[in-house]
Write an enzyme that holds these catalytic residues in place. Structure first.
Site, PDB file in Angstrom:
ATOM      1  N   ALA A 115      -3.811   5.012  -2.512  1.00  0.00           N
ATOM      2  CA  ALA A 115      -3.204   3.535  -2.931  1.00  0.00           C
ATOM      3  C   ALA A 115      -4.420   2.267  -2.893  1.00  0.00           C
ATOM      4  O   ALA A 115      -5.473   2.139  -1.892  1.00  0.00           O
ATOM      5  CB  ALA A 115      -2.044   2.823  -2.614  1.00  0.00           C
ATOM      6  N   GLU A 119      -1.005  12.055  -1.180  1.00  0.00           N
ATOM      7  CA  GLU A 119       0.621  12.048  -1.946  1.00  0.00           C
ATOM      8  C   GLU A 119       0.742  12.740  -2.986  1.00  0.00           C
ATOM      9  O   GLU A 119       1.542  13.483  -3.235  1.00  0.00           O
ATOM     10  CB  GLU A 119       0.991  10.671  -1.770  1.00  0.00           C
ATOM     11  CG  GLU A 119       1.820   9.565  -0.502  1.00  0.00           C
ATOM     12  CD  GLU A 119       2.561   9.087   0.337  1.00  0.00           C
ATOM     13  OE1 GLU A 119       1.734   8.225  -0.631  1.00  0.00           O
ATOM     14  OE2 GLU A 119       3.497   8.684   0.724  1.00  0.00           O
ATOM     15  N   GLU A 145      -1.266   5.597   6.651  1.00  0.00           N
ATOM     16  CA  GLU A 145      -1.019   4.217   6.589  1.00  0.00           C
ATOM     17  C   GLU A 145      -0.608   3.645   7.212  1.00  0.00           C
ATOM     18  O   GLU A 145      -0.745   2.556   7.584  1.00  0.00           O
ATOM     19  CB  GLU A 145       0.346   4.602   5.384  1.00  0.00           C
ATOM     20  CG  GLU A 145       0.147   5.122   3.634  1.00  0.00           C
ATOM     21  CD  GLU A 145       0.123   6.299   3.898  1.00  0.00           C
ATOM     22  OE1 GLU A 145      -0.076   7.433   4.423  1.00  0.00           O
ATOM     23  OE2 GLU A 145       0.243   6.757   2.076  1.00  0.00           O
ATOM     24  N   GLY A 190      -2.323   7.740  -0.925  1.00  0.00           N
ATOM     25  CA  GLY A 190      -1.971   7.720  -1.875  1.00  0.00           C
ATOM     26  C   GLY A 190      -1.885   8.695  -2.451  1.00  0.00           C
ATOM     27  O   GLY A 190      -1.548   9.883  -3.462  1.00  0.00           O
TER      28      GLY A 190
HETATM   29  N1  DAK Z   1      -8.602   0.934  -1.661  1.00  0.00           N
HETATM   30  C1  DAK Z   1      -9.268   0.255  -2.407  1.00  0.00           C
HETATM   31  N2  DAK Z   1     -10.503  -0.062  -2.272  1.00  0.00           N
HETATM   32  C2  DAK Z   1     -11.028   0.822  -1.624  1.00  0.00           C
HETATM   33  C3  DAK Z   1     -10.142   1.955  -0.996  1.00  0.00           C
HETATM   34  C4  DAK Z   1      -8.772   1.975  -0.962  1.00  0.00           C
HETATM   35  N3  DAK Z   1      -7.809   2.260  -0.934  1.00  0.00           N
HETATM   36  N4  DAK Z   1     -11.174   2.863  -0.180  1.00  0.00           N
HETATM   37  C5  DAK Z   1     -12.201   2.748  -0.468  1.00  0.00           C
HETATM   38  N5  DAK Z   1     -11.819   1.633  -1.323  1.00  0.00           N
HETATM   39  C6  DAK Z   1     -13.572   1.040  -2.218  1.00  0.00           C
HETATM   40  C7  DAK Z   1     -14.115   0.273  -0.714  1.00  0.00           C
HETATM   41  O1  DAK Z   1     -13.440  -1.231  -1.201  1.00  0.00           O
HETATM   42  C8  DAK Z   1     -15.624  -0.236  -1.127  1.00  0.00           C
HETATM   43  O2  DAK Z   1     -15.424  -0.661  -2.255  1.00  0.00           O
HETATM   44  P1  DAK Z   1     -16.738  -1.921  -2.138  1.00  0.00           P
HETATM   45  O3  DAK Z   1     -17.086  -2.857  -0.829  1.00  0.00           O
HETATM   46  O4  DAK Z   1     -17.978  -1.332  -2.899  1.00  0.00           O
HETATM   47  O5  DAK Z   1     -16.328  -3.040  -3.386  1.00  0.00           O
HETATM   48  C9  DAK Z   1     -15.879   1.184  -1.857  1.00  0.00           C
HETATM   49  O6  DAK Z   1     -14.719   1.875  -2.232  1.00  0.00           O
HETATM   50  C10 DAK Z   1     -16.492   2.412  -0.995  1.00  0.00           C
HETATM   51  O7  DAK Z   1     -15.975   2.415   0.152  1.00  0.00           O
HETATM   52  P2  DAK Z   1     -16.562   2.172   1.845  1.00  0.00           P
HETATM   53  O8  DAK Z   1     -17.807   1.413   1.751  1.00  0.00           O
HETATM   54  O9  DAK Z   1     -15.188   2.013   2.740  1.00  0.00           O
HETATM   55  O10 DAK Z   1     -17.069   3.236   1.985  1.00  0.00           O
HETATM   56  P3  DAK Z   1     -17.411   4.726   3.179  1.00  0.00           P
HETATM   57  O11 DAK Z   1     -18.293   5.460   2.733  1.00  0.00           O
HETATM   58  O12 DAK Z   1     -18.098   3.973   4.146  1.00  0.00           O
HETATM   59  O13 DAK Z   1     -15.671   4.943   3.800  1.00  0.00           O
HETATM   60  C11 DAK Z   1     -12.890   5.677   2.645  1.00  0.00           C
HETATM   61  C12 DAK Z   1     -14.901   5.705   2.894  1.00  0.00           C
HETATM   62  C13 DAK Z   1     -12.731   6.476   2.497  1.00  0.00           C
HETATM   63  C14 DAK Z   1     -13.513   6.392   4.647  1.00  0.00           C
HETATM   64  C15 DAK Z   1     -12.727   4.487   3.758  1.00  0.00           C
HETATM   65  O14 DAK Z   1     -13.630   3.490   2.331  1.00  0.00           O
HETATM   66  C16 DAK Z   1     -11.482   3.799   3.865  1.00  0.00           C
HETATM   67  O15 DAK Z   1     -10.783   4.566   4.714  1.00  0.00           O
HETATM   68  N6  DAK Z   1     -11.056   3.299   2.549  1.00  0.00           N
HETATM   69  C17 DAK Z   1      -9.652   3.446   2.917  1.00  0.00           C
HETATM   70  C18 DAK Z   1      -8.437   4.648   2.951  1.00  0.00           C
HETATM   71  C19 DAK Z   1      -7.364   4.331   3.035  1.00  0.00           C
HETATM   72  O16 DAK Z   1      -6.744   3.819   4.499  1.00  0.00           O
HETATM   73  N7  DAK Z   1      -6.417   4.706   2.496  1.00  0.00           N
HETATM   74  C20 DAK Z   1      -4.892   4.825   2.389  1.00  0.00           C
HETATM   75  C21 DAK Z   1      -5.001   3.472   1.354  1.00  0.00           C
HETATM   76  S1  DAK Z   1      -2.796   3.122   1.938  1.00  0.00           S
HETATM   77  C22 DAK Z   1       4.275   2.347  -0.922  1.00  0.00           C
HETATM   78  C23 DAK Z   1       3.801   3.170  -1.475  1.00  0.00           C
HETATM   79  C24 DAK Z   1       2.382   3.735  -1.452  1.00  0.00           C
HETATM   80  C25 DAK Z   1       1.867   3.182  -0.331  1.00  0.00           C
HETATM   81  C26 DAK Z   1       1.522   1.695  -0.089  1.00  0.00           C
HETATM   82  C27 DAK Z   1       2.906   1.521  -0.847  1.00  0.00           C
HETATM   83  N8  DAK Z   1       4.614   1.568  -2.348  1.00  0.00           N
HETATM   84  C28 DAK Z   1       6.023   1.871  -1.707  1.00  0.00           C
HETATM   85  C29 DAK Z   1       5.467   0.044  -1.394  1.00  0.00           C
HETATM   86  C30 DAK Z   1       0.029   3.389  -0.589  1.00  0.00           C
HETATM   87  C31 DAK Z   1      -0.837   3.533   0.770  1.00  0.00           C
HETATM   88  C32 DAK Z   1      -1.543   3.559   0.585  1.00  0.00           C
HETATM   89  O17 DAK Z   1      -2.454   4.545   0.149  1.00  0.00           O
END
Ligand code: DAK
Length: 256
Positions: free
Chosen positions: A64, A112, A132, A109
């Site tokens: 997400a 998921e 998460e 997400g």
């Molecule tokens: N969201 C927004 N932007 C993201 C992103 C994300 N999940 N993942 C990557 N990006 C963006 C980065 O910010 C960056 O943007 P700029 O800085 O260039 O503008 C661009 O994509 C490239 O990312 P990186 O520079 O970080 O690239 P790397 O190759 O160094 O790293 C990475 C890739 C995938 C390992 C890293 O970006 C990372 O760890 N990203 C986060 C992954 C993550 O934690 N995903 C889970 C998100 S939490 C809910 C229901 C569902 C959810 C929540 C609430 N409710 C019922 C309320 C779900 C939650 C989630 O999914």
């Protein structure tokens, strides 16, 4: 219909839905989730016999959109949760088999959405996990329910409590990926698999999918009862008659 962050493409009866926000590694925001819902409805209406879900560029779906979520109020969080659930539910209930072609990061997400598909094929370099916990939240689009069913309770708890990111080989060993292929063979292998699924008798495949899904929705007894009814309902259909006749006559079946 066209969308900014989603592409829907066809190869015969196989529809491919590509999340197309490569600059954000295909992270899901409101616009993308709404487009996914519309694209899934369009694919179902236009008679897809198999659907592939994948991501543009180097990522499947990196989760997400954290930048969007960061400042949500509890009420907004609830709406956001419902929107994501509606997409996962639409994938799960899609009237034909769905295959996640996991071509890179599938976190949070993104994991998921892959879990809501019927089958998952991973590229060798793919990484998948419910990460998460490290953002102070829990999976909110179904992983607490779908992940244990797929990989077992212990593995799911480890993945969710620890935010583990599994490499493709581990994901395959744990039952999260049905198969893993070299990165440059992913598209061809998924096209082959989706083509095989699309060639099967559609009503029977749908009945099998709905019966298996019953297992997710209620107690075993209800699922078995549903399966019995679904099984019986196929008798007398063109494809049942034709499939069995073709076997007995030792020829290829001509399904509807
Ligand atoms: N969201 C927004 N932007 C993201 C992103 C994300 N999940 N993942 C990557 N990006 C963006 C980065 O910010 C960056 O943007 P700029 O800085 O260039 O503008 C661009 O994509 C490239 O990312 P990186 O520079 O970080 O690239 P790397 O190759 O160094 O790293 C990475 C890739 C995938 C390992 C890293 O970006 C990372 O760890 N990203 C986060 C992954 C993550 O934690 N995903 C889970 C998100 S939490 C809910 C229901 C569902 C959810 C929540 C609430 N409710 C019922 C309320 C779900 C939650 C989630 O999914």
């Amino acid at each position: 219909m066209t969308w900014e962050a989603v592409r829907l493409e066809w190869d015969g009866d196989v529809a491919t839905l590509t999340v197309d926000r490569p600059d954000a590694l295909n992270a899901l925001n409101v616009e993308t989730l709404e487009a996914m819902n519309e694209a899934l409805a369009a694919a179902a209406n236009d008679g897809a016999r198999a659907l592939v879900l994948t991501g543009a560029g180097e990522s499947f779906i990196a989760g997400a959109d954290i930048k969007y979520m960061q400042s949500l109020s509890p009420e907004e969080g609830q709406e956001w949760g419902e929107l994501g659930h509606s997409v996962a539910d639409a994938l799960e209930a899609f009237p034909a088999p769905t295959v996640a072609a996991v071509n890179g990061y599938a976190f949070g997400g993104g994991c998921e959405m892959a879990l809501a598909c019927d089958l998952r094929v991973g590229a060798e370099s793919a990484l998948i996990g419910n990460t998460e916990i490290d953002l102070g939240i829990i999976p909110g689009w179904g992983a607490t329910q779908r992940l244990p069913r797929l990989v077992g309770d212990e593995t799911a708890r480890r993945m969710i409590f620890l935010g583990e990111r599994l490499d493709a080989e581990t994901a395959e060993r744990e039952g999260l990926f049905g198969e893993v292929v070299p990165d440059d063979e992913l598209d061809a292998r998924v096209a082959e698999l989706a083509g095989q699924l699309a060639a099967k008798p559609a009503f029977a495949v749908r009945a099998a999918k709905q019966s298996i899904n019953q297992h997710h929705e209620g107690p075993l007894a209800a699922g078995l009862a549903y399966e019995k009814r679904a099984f019986a309902s196929l008798f007398g259909s063109h494809d049942q008659r034709e499939g069995m006749a073709a076997f007995i006559e030792d020829r290829e079946a001509d399904f509807e």
